[in-house]
Design an enzyme around this catalytic site. Structure first.
Site, short mmCIF file in Angstrom:
data_model
loop_
_atom_site.label_atom_id
_atom_site.label_comp_id
_atom_site.label_asym_id
_atom_site.label_seq_id
_atom_site.Cartn_x
_atom_site.Cartn_y
_atom_site.Cartn_z
CB CYS A 327 -0.98 -0.03 1.17
SG CYS A 327 -2.39 1.08 0.97
CG HIS A 425 -3.76 -3.45 3.62
ND1 HIS A 425 -2.58 -3.05 4.22
CD2 HIS A 425 -4.32 -2.34 3.10
CE1 HIS A 425 -2.45 -1.74 4.07
NE2 HIS A 425 -3.49 -1.28 3.38
#
Length: 483
Positions: A327, A425
């Site tokens: 991310c 994630h």
């Protein structure tokens, strides 16, 4: 409908875990139960079944209830972007960044969302287990409170107060917290839970007698210290220190690190020396460096450079090491990060570390989605599952390591194959995907269990401990409805 609220004398007293344990104990009895936290401040979050974002602790509590996480479980989520500002998320969707004073004024509107969500849960489930935030003794935050006693008073629900004896001063915590409450709030506290006790409980008996005599309130349970409890932390980094042996994985503990629960599967591995490296530590030698998510990517990238991580990563790669970015970490490993509207801080742009052919622009719309797909590294593939939470829109040249089942591609790999990154994630939660990453990195360790199985085992262990410790008859009188 029966609503019971768990409040704590301090942050990290055990509110989240006690609430999760109660949720599982009620679910085991065949009772419909849902978790609820009116207001949460955390950088660990989860994507819900209805396409919103809530605190990760409430997603864990939903799992304890054996239901899917929903935005009503945490209607107000604050994600700090700096020491003075936070992104405000209402019923799963961001409404903007506010400083502390502006949010204090906004709380009247947030309160409407809180009670709308609570009433929907109370109309759909037989029981609602509510978790407070911080401490009800924070008298400076009493005005328009929606997180602790302000909610409890309006919802007219009983409160159990939790204190952590491992910190010391447990009796002062409990009596001092009560002393800071109004008379009606004191009456609402129906009992205490003493958390994380080590040793012979007989040595605590005189203190319990004193506490009950002084306050007129029962101690409902003394919960033992559960060594090695593998339950996702609400926000604070786990106290992990490498043991100095085995394959070494390091993660810089960024000032605004987000979703550090991504690394829980790595902390479980045998023959792996995993550690978070804090601000006062020099970047150590490692076999694998992972740049984590961040709520303020450009500011945390500046922090990395100031503390020598850019040079350490360059040296690490020259010696054949591997690097992963997740991310915000993925964005940092690219060539450019643009934030023209100031989504995460002051408007502007930053050069990335330049290891991946990626350019990123932060946009107002936030991607919130659970995904499945395939990870490809070194010519091999593995199934994976995870979730995306980001404002970034990244353009990557070349191949993508992740192919999602919804038809999208994600991430990038460096030309020399030493660096890869993606938005996903939960990348390490699926054993096959984790094993593929470990192979790519040159690590012989293997994943012992999936993230979902590890979570179930931890919830059951915690629930078993509370089941044993709880005085059930006293708990009934203290507001725990078992019908």
């Amino acid at each position: 409908m029966p609503t019971l609220m768990i409040q704590g004398c301090t942050s990290d007293a055990g509110k989240s875990t006690i609430a999760a344990a109660l949720c599982r104990l009620l679910a085991r009895r065949g009772l419909s139960v849902a978790p609820f936290k009116p207001q949460n401040m955390a950088l660990n979050s989860a994507v819900t079944a209805d396409g919103g974002e809530i605190g990760r602790a409430q997603a864990v509590q939903a799992a304890a209830c054996r239901i899917a996480p929903h935005t009503d479980h945490n209607p107000v989520l604050l994600k700090p972007a700096s020491d003075c500002t936070a992104q405000v998320i209402i019923q799963g969707q961001p409404i903007g960044h506010l400083n502390a004073l502006d949010y204090h004024a906004y709380k009247r509107r947030a309160k409407t969302a809180v009670f709308d969500s609570w009433r929907r849960l109370a109309g759909s489930y037989r029981h609602v287990v509510v978790e407070g935030a911080g401490s009800p003794a924070e008298v400076n935050l009493r005005d328009n409170d929606i997180a602790n006693m302000g909610f409890a008073e309006e919802a007219d629900c009983p409160v159990w107060l939790v204190a952590d004896i491992d910190r010391g001063g447990v009796f002062a915590h409990l009596t001092g917290t009560l002393a800071c409450l109004s008379a009606s709030e004191q009456a609402r506290v129906k009992g205490f839970i003493i958390n994380r006790f080590r040793g012979d409980i007989a040595l605590l008996r005189s203190g319990i007698d004193w506490l009950e005599d002084k306050t007129g309130k029962p101690v409902l349970a003394v919960l033992p210290y559960l060594h090695g409890l593998d339950l996702a932390a609400e926000d604070a980094l786990p106290q992990t220190r490498g043991h100095g042996e085995g394959f070494r994985i390091v993660v810089p503990a960024l000032p605004r690190i987000s979703n550090h629960t991504d690394f829980d599967p790595l902390r479980r591995l045998d023959r792996v020396d995993f550690r978070f490296v804090g601000p006062g530590e020099a970047p150590p030698a490692a076999d694998l460096i992972i740049l984590p998510g961040s709520k303020n990517t450009r500011a945390d990238l500046d922090w990395l450079r100031e503390r020598g991580w850019a040079d350490a990563i360059a040296r690490h790669l020259r010696y054949g090491g591997k690097v992963i970015g997740i991310c915000g970490g993925y964005q940092m490993l690219g060539e450019r990060i643009e934030d023209p509207d100031g989504q995460e801080g002051a408007p502007g742009a930053s050069d990335g570390l330049g290891y991946l052919p990626v350019s990123t622009r932060l946009a107002p719309a936030k991607t919130l989605i659970n995904v499945t797909g395939r990870l490809t590294l070194g010519g091999r593939e593995a199934r994976l599952a995870g979730y995306e939470i980001h404002h970034g829109v990244s353009l990557a040249r070349g191949g993508h390591p992740v192919r999602l089942d919804d038809g999208r591609s994600d991430g990038a790999v460096s030309d020399d194959g030493q660096v890869f990154g993606c938005y996903l994630h939960g990348l390490f939660d699926t054993p096959d995907a984790l094993d593929l990453v470990l192979d790519w990195a040159g690590c012989a360790a293997r994943s012992p269990v999936s993230g979902a199985d590890a979570l179930e085992a931890a919830i059951d262990r915690l629930a078993d401990a509370l089941d044993t410790a709880l005085d059930w008859e006293t708990a009934r009188r203290a507001g725990l409805c078992l019908d």
